[in-house]
Design a protein around this motif. Structure first.
Motif, short mmCIF file in Angstrom:
data_model
loop_
_atom_site.label_atom_id
_atom_site.label_comp_id
_atom_site.label_asym_id
_atom_site.label_seq_id
_atom_site.Cartn_x
_atom_site.Cartn_y
_atom_site.Cartn_z
N ALA A 15 0.83 -1.21 0.00
CA ALA A 15 0.00 0.00 0.00
C ALA A 15 0.86 1.26 0.00
O ALA A 15 0.58 2.22 -0.71
N GLU A 16 1.95 1.24 0.78
CA GLU A 16 2.85 2.40 0.82
C GLU A 16 3.50 2.61 -0.55
O GLU A 16 3.72 3.74 -0.98
N LYS A 17 3.81 1.52 -1.23
CA LYS A 17 4.38 1.63 -2.57
C LYS A 17 3.37 2.23 -3.55
O LYS A 17 3.70 3.10 -4.36
N HIS A 18 2.12 1.80 -3.46
CA HIS A 18 1.09 2.33 -4.34
C HIS A 18 0.85 3.83 -4.10
O HIS A 18 0.48 4.56 -5.02
N LYS A 19 1.03 4.26 -2.87
CA LYS A 19 0.78 5.66 -2.55
C LYS A 19 1.72 6.60 -3.30
O LYS A 19 1.40 7.79 -3.47
N GLU A 20 2.86 6.09 -3.75
CA GLU A 20 3.77 6.93 -4.53
C GLU A 20 3.07 7.48 -5.76
O GLU A 20 3.31 8.62 -6.17
N LYS A 21 2.21 6.67 -6.39
CA LYS A 21 1.44 7.12 -7.54
C LYS A 21 0.10 7.72 -7.14
O LYS A 21 -0.35 8.72 -7.69
N HIS A 22 -0.56 7.07 -6.19
CA HIS A 22 -1.93 7.48 -5.86
C HIS A 22 -1.98 8.81 -5.13
O HIS A 22 -3.05 9.46 -5.12
N ASP A 23 -0.90 9.24 -4.52
CA ASP A 23 -0.84 10.61 -4.00
C ASP A 23 -1.04 11.59 -5.15
O ASP A 23 -1.81 12.56 -5.03
N GLY A 24 -0.36 11.34 -6.25
CA GLY A 24 -0.51 12.18 -7.43
C GLY A 24 -1.90 12.08 -8.02
O GLY A 24 -2.46 13.08 -8.49
N TYR A 25 -2.48 10.87 -8.01
CA TYR A 25 -3.83 10.69 -8.54
C TYR A 25 -4.84 11.52 -7.75
O TYR A 25 -5.73 12.17 -8.33
N MET A 26 -4.73 11.51 -6.43
CA MET A 26 -5.68 12.27 -5.61
C MET A 26 -5.48 13.77 -5.78
O MET A 26 -6.45 14.54 -5.75
N SER A 27 -4.24 14.21 -5.97
CA SER A 27 -3.99 15.63 -6.22
C SER A 27 -4.61 16.05 -7.55
O SER A 27 -5.19 17.14 -7.67
N ARG A 28 -4.47 15.18 -8.57
CA ARG A 28 -5.08 15.50 -9.86
C ARG A 28 -6.61 15.50 -9.75
O ARG A 28 -7.28 16.35 -10.35
N HIS A 29 -7.16 14.58 -8.97
CA HIS A 29 -8.61 14.57 -8.77
C HIS A 29 -9.07 15.89 -8.16
O HIS A 29 -10.07 16.49 -8.62
N ALA A 30 -8.37 16.36 -7.14
CA ALA A 30 -8.74 17.62 -6.51
C ALA A 30 -8.67 18.77 -7.50
O ALA A 30 -9.56 19.65 -7.54
N SER A 31 -7.63 18.79 -8.32
CA SER A 31 -7.48 19.84 -9.33
C SER A 31 -8.60 19.80 -10.35
O SER A 31 -9.16 20.84 -10.74
N LEU A 32 -8.97 18.60 -10.80
CA LEU A 32 -10.08 18.46 -11.75
C LEU A 32 -11.40 18.92 -11.14
O LEU A 32 -12.19 19.62 -11.79
N MET A 33 -11.64 18.53 -9.90
CA MET A 33 -12.90 18.89 -9.25
C MET A 33 -13.01 20.40 -9.08
O MET A 33 -14.09 20.99 -9.27
N ILE A 34 -11.91 21.07 -8.71
CA ILE A 34 -11.92 22.53 -8.56
C ILE A 34 -12.23 23.19 -9.89
O ILE A 34 -13.01 24.15 -9.97
N ALA A 35 -11.63 22.68 -10.98
CA ALA A 35 -11.89 23.24 -12.31
C ALA A 35 -13.34 23.02 -12.73
O ALA A 35 -13.98 23.91 -13.29
N ILE A 36 -13.87 21.83 -12.46
CA ILE A 36 -15.25 21.52 -12.85
C ILE A 36 -16.24 22.36 -12.05
O ILE A 36 -17.21 22.91 -12.59
N MET A 37 -15.99 22.51 -10.75
CA MET A 37 -16.90 23.30 -9.92
C MET A 37 -16.89 24.77 -10.33
O MET A 37 -17.94 25.41 -10.41
N GLY A 38 -15.69 25.30 -10.58
CA GLY A 38 -15.59 26.73 -10.89
C GLY A 38 -15.95 27.08 -12.31
O GLY A 38 -16.50 28.16 -12.57
N ASN A 39 -15.67 26.18 -13.27
CA ASN A 39 -15.90 26.50 -14.68
C ASN A 39 -17.24 26.02 -15.21
O ASN A 39 -17.71 26.54 -16.23
N VAL A 40 -17.86 25.04 -14.54
CA VAL A 40 -19.07 24.44 -15.09
C VAL A 40 -20.24 24.48 -14.11
O VAL A 40 -21.32 25.01 -14.41
N LEU A 41 -20.06 23.89 -12.93
CA LEU A 41 -21.20 23.66 -12.03
C LEU A 41 -21.65 24.90 -11.28
O LEU A 41 -22.85 25.10 -11.09
N ASP A 42 -20.71 25.73 -10.84
CA ASP A 42 -21.07 26.89 -10.00
C ASP A 42 -20.07 28.02 -10.27
O ASP A 42 -19.31 28.42 -9.40
#
Length: 475
Positions: free
Chosen positions: A362-389
């Motif tokens: 699990a610790e090994k996977h977090k090396e990539k999935h930390d980046g995945y969660m950061s990208r998810h947050a970035s995408l959600m902020i863009a979607i909320m600000g540019n499209v939803l609200d």
């Protein structure tokens, strides 16, 4: 795309005409545009065959032909096929130690309470925790999967909405990507098939770039392409890439399955006792429907039962060695009923040590999935600000989100609460931080408001009592 345009594109390609990816899509030459992308379908299909029990290599064992002494075919002898779902077991254990409990999100910015509350509500509405587990399970089986963030207008409310779609080969999705030299995603394509009128299956490819969305449909001649501006401003995809969880131990898995199948064949042939008797005895054997068990032996007749001894110790040792190597070399703890019973009432810390192999993975996977969660947050902020609200776009852009992977068995909350209580009493923590860290509090903001209300009421009561004491007559 017309026949003339199709012929023109073919001639340009034949003479080495250089067309960029965007130019090919603009020219509706989807076939060559997609050919420029990296396709994961073949590898994913190969890994999926190893993953699904029905397509394991051992299932290819053919029945044995039985022939007489002259070589004439008599019948087919059934051969056992025993697939063992090691890949699924390994994958599920890996999944639960990474996303068994939802990712914990925190607000790291100030003045963004509305944006953070909107984000949490949206995460619940789109079922992100379920989708990310599904995507991780698919990536662990196939080597690649993706979450597509699809924004659309609700027909009932006429408002924009967000839908998450998990893409995988098991769901008949084809994934294509283009990355630059820094491994940044530059283009993403999703291939799929839809059944349209007349029961006709049509191939579709949706291509996403940061600026454009191309919805491509295979026509009778060439492709039909509809081009749209990308409202999100980012490629709305979270891509999961890894080596399948079982890939390193696949040869050992196939060895175990083949050995178990051959062993089952041997058992079927020799496990039941067989009678051995001389010719003198055969004539006096009781018939099948008779209950008598008496055998009369004449003229030195002999009779005995031929029984099959148990499998050799070497075969047993081989299976145990392979089973141990398959689990340990894939960083999978041996979790079964007997082992779990022996854990008793161990604390979360003690269980973590017992499950150390899975924790390491699990610790090994977090090396990539930390980046995945950061990208998810970035995408959600863009979607909320540019499209939803978009009215609150400025606040969404200020929102800074933090994430934390949680232990699958939970934390020793009693020790944590005792620690933060001591620090609060020593003056090292504010009351608000103390409330935030308490596992008993679900709504920090609401709890702080209740605490302030109670403090104000207690202060008012104390002042009222002091006024009453001041007007009391003295002796």
């Amino acid at each position: 795309m017309s026949i003339i345009q199709t012929i023109s594109n073919s001639i340009k390609a034949a003479v080495g005409y250089q067309q960029s990816f965007d130019e090919l899509l603009a020219a509706h030459d989807v076939t060559r545009a997609v050919a420029m992308m990296t396709c994961h379908s073949d590898k994913a299909a190969s890994y999926l065959r190893e993953y699904e029990v029905s397509t394991h290599k051992v299932m290819e064992r053919e029945d044995r032909a039985v022939k007489d002494k002259k070589g004439n075919f008599l019948r087919w002898s059934k051969r056992n096929k025993i697939p063992i779902p090691y890949p699924k077991f390994i994958n599920e254990i890996s999944l639960v130690f990474l996303y068994g409990r939802p990712v914990k999100w925190t607000q790291l910015s100030e003045g963004t309470d509305y944006a953070y509350s909107y984000y949490k509500d949206l995460m619940r509405d789109i079922r992100f925790d379920s989708c990310v587990r599904e995507a991780k399970r698919a990536a662990g089986a196939e080597g690649v999967s993706a979450i597509l963030y699809h924004v659309f207008r609700d027909e009932n409310t006429n408002k924009p909405r967000l839908l998450l779609n998990v893409l995988s080969k098991k769901n008949n999705d084809d994934i294509y990507i283009i990355k630059d030299q820094y491994k940044r995603l530059r283009a993403f394509a999703w291939g799929y098939y839809l059944t349209e009128q007349g029961n006709r299956t049509v191939h579709h490819v949706d291509v996403y770039t940061a600026d454009k969305i191309y919805r491509c449909k295979r026509g009778n001649i060439g492709w039909e392409v509809d081009t749209y501006d990308n409202p999100v401003g980012k490629i709305p995809v979270l891509l999961f890439e890894q080596d399948p969880e079982h890939s390193d131990v696949q040869p050992m898995i196939e060895r175990v399955e083949n050995s178990e199948s051959v062993e089952a064949d041997v058992i079927d042939r020799f496990a039941n006792p067989a009678m051995v008797a001389t010719a003198d005895v055969l004539n006096s054997l009781p018939k099948q429907e008779e209950e008598a068990k008496l055998f009369i032996l004449k003229n030195g007749g002999n009779m005995s039962y031929l029984t099959w001894n148990d499998a050799s110790e070497s075969k047993k040792n081989q299976f145990e060695r392979l089973d141990k190597h398959i689990l340990s070399k894939s960083f999978t703890p041996n979790i079964d009923f007997d082992n779990m019973k022996s854990l008793g009432n161990l604390s979360a810390k003690a269980i973590r040590k017992v499950m150390l192999l899975a924790v390491i993975k699990a610790e090994k996977h977090k090396e990539k999935h930390d980046g995945y969660m950061s990208r998810h947050a970035s995408l959600m902020i863009a979607i909320m600000g540019n499209v939803l609200d978009y009215i609150h776009k400025a606040e969404f852009e200020k929102l800074n989100l933090g994430h934390e992977f949680q232990e699958p068995f939970g934390d020793d909350v009693s020790d944590l609460l005792a620690d933060i209580s001591k620090q609060f009493n020593d003056g090292a923590l504010s009351r608000e931080t103390y409330v935030e860290l308490s596992y008993l509090v679900k709504d920090v903001k609401g709890e702080m408001e209740r605490i302030k209300t109670e403090q104000a009421e207690n202060l008012a009561q104390q002042m009222a009592l002091q006024r009453m004491d001041a007007f009391e007559p003295t002796d």
